[in-house]
Design a protein around this motif. Structure first.
Motif, PDB file in Angstrom:
ATOM      1  N   PRO A 118      -9.530   0.023  -7.145  1.00 59.25           N
ATOM      2  CA  PRO A 118      -8.340   0.668  -7.723  1.00 59.25           C
ATOM      3  C   PRO A 118      -7.138  -0.262  -7.796  1.00 59.25           C
ATOM      4  O   PRO A 118      -6.374  -0.215  -8.761  1.00 59.25           O
ATOM      5  CB  PRO A 118      -8.085   1.840  -6.776  1.00 59.25           C
ATOM      6  CG  PRO A 118      -9.418   2.138  -6.183  1.00 59.25           C
ATOM      7  CD  PRO A 118     -10.107   0.812  -6.044  1.00 59.25           C
ATOM      8  N   VAL A 119      -6.964  -1.112  -6.790  1.00 63.83           N
ATOM      9  CA  VAL A 119      -5.818  -2.024  -6.792  1.00 63.83           C
ATOM     10  C   VAL A 119      -5.907  -3.016  -7.953  1.00 63.83           C
ATOM     11  O   VAL A 119      -4.946  -3.215  -8.709  1.00 63.83           O
ATOM     12  CB  VAL A 119      -5.728  -2.777  -5.444  1.00 63.83           C
ATOM     13  CG1 VAL A 119      -4.763  -3.963  -5.547  1.00 63.83           C
ATOM     14  CG2 VAL A 119      -5.278  -1.823  -4.345  1.00 63.83           C
ATOM     15  N   ARG A 155      -5.458  -1.318 -11.387  1.00 61.91           N
ATOM     16  CA  ARG A 155      -4.053  -0.969 -11.649  1.00 61.91           C
ATOM     17  C   ARG A 155      -3.231  -2.204 -11.994  1.00 61.91           C
ATOM     18  O   ARG A 155      -2.404  -2.182 -12.912  1.00 61.91           O
ATOM     19  CB  ARG A 155      -3.470  -0.258 -10.429  1.00 61.91           C
ATOM     20  CG  ARG A 155      -1.989   0.078 -10.568  1.00 61.91           C
ATOM     21  CD  ARG A 155      -1.528   0.947  -9.442  1.00 61.91           C
ATOM     22  NE  ARG A 155      -0.076   1.041  -9.405  1.00 61.91           N
ATOM     23  CZ  ARG A 155       0.601   1.735  -8.502  1.00 61.91           C
ATOM     24  NH1 ARG A 155      -0.059   2.410  -7.575  1.00 61.91           N
ATOM     25  NH2 ARG A 155       1.917   1.752  -8.507  1.00 61.91           N
ATOM     26  N   GLN A 189      -3.716  -3.419 -15.516  1.00 63.39           N
ATOM     27  CA  GLN A 189      -3.029  -2.611 -16.516  1.00 63.39           C
ATOM     28  C   GLN A 189      -1.519  -2.797 -16.473  1.00 63.39           C
ATOM     29  O   GLN A 189      -0.874  -2.905 -17.518  1.00 63.39           O
ATOM     30  CB  GLN A 189      -3.370  -1.135 -16.302  1.00 63.39           C
ATOM     31  CG  GLN A 189      -2.786  -0.202 -17.358  1.00 63.39           C
ATOM     32  CD  GLN A 189      -3.247   1.221 -17.169  1.00 63.39           C
ATOM     33  OE1 GLN A 189      -3.461   1.665 -16.040  1.00 63.39           O
ATOM     34  NE2 GLN A 189      -3.419   1.947 -18.251  1.00 63.39           N
ATOM     35  N   SER A 190      -0.950  -2.854 -15.276  1.00 63.16           N
ATOM     36  CA  SER A 190       0.506  -2.889 -15.154  1.00 63.16           C
ATOM     37  C   SER A 190       1.077  -4.298 -15.156  1.00 63.16           C
ATOM     38  O   SER A 190       2.206  -4.511 -15.601  1.00 63.16           O
ATOM     39  CB  SER A 190       0.947  -2.164 -13.876  1.00 63.16           C
ATOM     40  OG  SER A 190       0.445  -2.829 -12.722  1.00 63.16           O
ATOM     41  N   VAL A 248       1.425  -2.566  -4.697  1.00 68.30           N
ATOM     42  CA  VAL A 248       0.293  -1.812  -5.252  1.00 68.30           C
ATOM     43  C   VAL A 248      -0.727  -1.498  -4.154  1.00 68.30           C
ATOM     44  O   VAL A 248      -1.308  -0.402  -4.133  1.00 68.30           O
ATOM     45  CB  VAL A 248      -0.353  -2.601  -6.410  1.00 68.30           C
ATOM     46  CG1 VAL A 248      -1.645  -1.930  -6.862  1.00 68.30           C
ATOM     47  CG2 VAL A 248       0.618  -2.694  -7.583  1.00 68.30           C
ATOM     48  N   ASP A 272       0.784   1.453  -2.397  1.00 69.25           N
ATOM     49  CA  ASP A 272       0.753   2.658  -3.235  1.00 69.25           C
ATOM     50  C   ASP A 272      -0.653   3.250  -3.323  1.00 69.25           C
ATOM     51  O   ASP A 272      -0.835   4.465  -3.232  1.00 69.25           O
ATOM     52  CB  ASP A 272       1.266   2.337  -4.634  1.00 69.25           C
ATOM     53  CG  ASP A 272       2.768   2.054  -4.663  1.00 69.25           C
ATOM     54  OD1 ASP A 272       3.437   2.360  -3.657  1.00 69.25           O
ATOM     55  OD2 ASP A 272       3.244   1.517  -5.683  1.00 69.25           O
ATOM     56  N   GLU A 273      -1.651   2.388  -3.508  1.00 66.79           N
ATOM     57  CA  GLU A 273      -3.024   2.881  -3.624  1.00 66.79           C
ATOM     58  C   GLU A 273      -3.522   3.436  -2.292  1.00 66.79           C
ATOM     59  O   GLU A 273      -4.245   4.435  -2.260  1.00 66.79           O
ATOM     60  CB  GLU A 273      -3.953   1.767  -4.117  1.00 66.79           C
ATOM     61  CG  GLU A 273      -3.769   1.417  -5.584  1.00 66.79           C
ATOM     62  CD  GLU A 273      -4.076   2.590  -6.501  1.00 66.79           C
ATOM     63  OE1 GLU A 273      -4.975   3.386  -6.182  1.00 66.79           O
ATOM     64  OE2 GLU A 273      -3.412   2.716  -7.539  1.00 66.79           O
ATOM     65  N   SER A 296      -1.979   6.823  -1.917  1.00 74.93           N
ATOM     66  CA  SER A 296      -2.595   7.777  -2.841  1.00 74.93           C
ATOM     67  C   SER A 296      -3.963   8.230  -2.343  1.00 74.93           C
ATOM     68  O   SER A 296      -4.297   9.424  -2.399  1.00 74.93           O
ATOM     69  CB  SER A 296      -2.715   7.131  -4.224  1.00 74.93           C
ATOM     70  OG  SER A 296      -3.395   7.975  -5.122  1.00 74.93           O
TER      71      SER A 296
END
Length: 333
Positions: free
Chosen positions: A108-109, A112, A115-116, A307, A310-311, A314
């Motif tokens: 996931p990291v 992300r 994309q970002s 990130v 954040d992940e 989440s």
């Protein structure tokens, strides 16, 4: 040799004719011919075989064609980077993570970040916890997630996440589940986290266990708990290979001790698959986020750290990771 000569050369090769290339470049054919001859003289080799029907590249010409295309592409990219306004951090960041945690968190990291922040390139070192620490001490990584390591000379270390450890394995006859009570059948808790039964460590220690050797951090934690409680471990299989251990406990050869981050590595909701939190004492595993002392994280490294946090938050909030976030130094309520 200059970039213009290379552009002319590519145009001639792709057109297959000096006259056609001259027309596409809006230059006189004699001038183009002179440029090609000058390039051949500089390189000391013939680039084209010439005939009345046109030109064909020699072996040297084909090699130059490949190299020249890459060179012109790099030059165009450099020009674009210098001319465009900055649109976020860029650079390379190396992250060192224990391999069990990497399988849960890094996918996931990285997705992300792609994309970002596509201009940040992330390299991953996933290894044993001891080797993760060594990679940070040797300054081969910019960020590390250390296991149960609150301080290391030369590293800035901060609490990140704390997770429990669980007894996992096939309870084919249902004998262990019966001892745990009805909660062994599971359920759902707040925020979607699974409700897990608990098993006293002394009871878990007497079950047939499939564990790695004492050089691994999980085994060391289990051994320390056994000594504290005054019980012996019933280890029936000992292998360093995580794949071999997984094959063994999935075959019903015994139970293993797994941190919360690795629970998804099991067979899921299959009948008789047991996951129970170990208590009395509870086995906890704490990750600390580490960066080198004396080297302020650059913008790209700061983005990757954010990130990661954040992940982790989440995953914990959604119940995918049964853990506590400690990113601010204090457990979340």
């Amino acid at each position: 040799m200059d970039l213009r000569s290379l552009r002319y050369f590519i145009a001639v090769l792709e057109a297959g004719s000096l006259s056609r290339a001259a027309a596409s470049l809006y230059v006189a054919q004699p001038a183009l011919t002179a440029q090609i001859k000058k390039l051949e003289a500089e390189l000391g080799t013939q680039l084209f075989d010439r005939s009345h029907v046109g030109v064909t590249p020699t072996a040297a010409g084909l090699q130059l064609y490949q190299d020249a295309r890459r060179l012109l592409s790099d030059a165009a990219a450099m020009r674009e980077r210098l001319q465009r306004a900055p649109d976020g951090p860029e650079g390379s960041v190396t992250v060192a993570v224990p391999f069990l945690l990497a399988s849960l968190l890094l996918g996931p990291v990285l997705a992300r970040l792609k994309q970002s922040h596509p201009r940040i390139r992330v390299f991953v070192i996933d290894d044993l916890s001891l080797m993760v620490r060594k990679a940070m001490v040797d300054r081969r990584a910019d960020i590390g997630l250390l296991v149960d390591t609150a301080s290391v000379e030369g590293l800035d270390v901060r609490p990140f996440v704390r997770e429990g450890m669980f007894l996992c394995g096939f309870d084919a006859k249902g004998e262990v589940a019966a001892l745990l009570g009805k909660s062994a059948k599971g359920g759902r808790a707040k925020k979607g986290a699974p409700v897990r039964p608990t098993v006293p460590f002394a009871r878990a220690a007497g079950l047939p266990l499939v564990l790695q050797s004492r050089r691994f951090s999980i085994r060391q934690r289990v051994e320390a708990a056994a000594e504290a409680v005054g019980v012996e471990l019933n280890v029936v299989h000992e292998h360093d290979s995580a794949r071999v251990l997984r094959s063994l406990y999935l075959a019903g050869a015994g139970f293993t001790v797994s941190p919360a981050c690795a629970l998804s590595d099991g067979p899921g909701e299959q009948p008789n698959w047991l996951i129970a939190r170990i208590v009395e004492p509870e086995l906890l595993r704490t990750y600390h986020l580490a960066t080198p002392v004396g080297k302020a994280p650059d913008a790209a490294t700061q983005v990757v750290m954010q990130v990661l946090a954040d992940e982790a938050r989440s995953m914990i909030a959604s119940g995918r990771w049964d853990a506590q976030f400690l990113g601010d130094g204090k457990p979340q309520p």
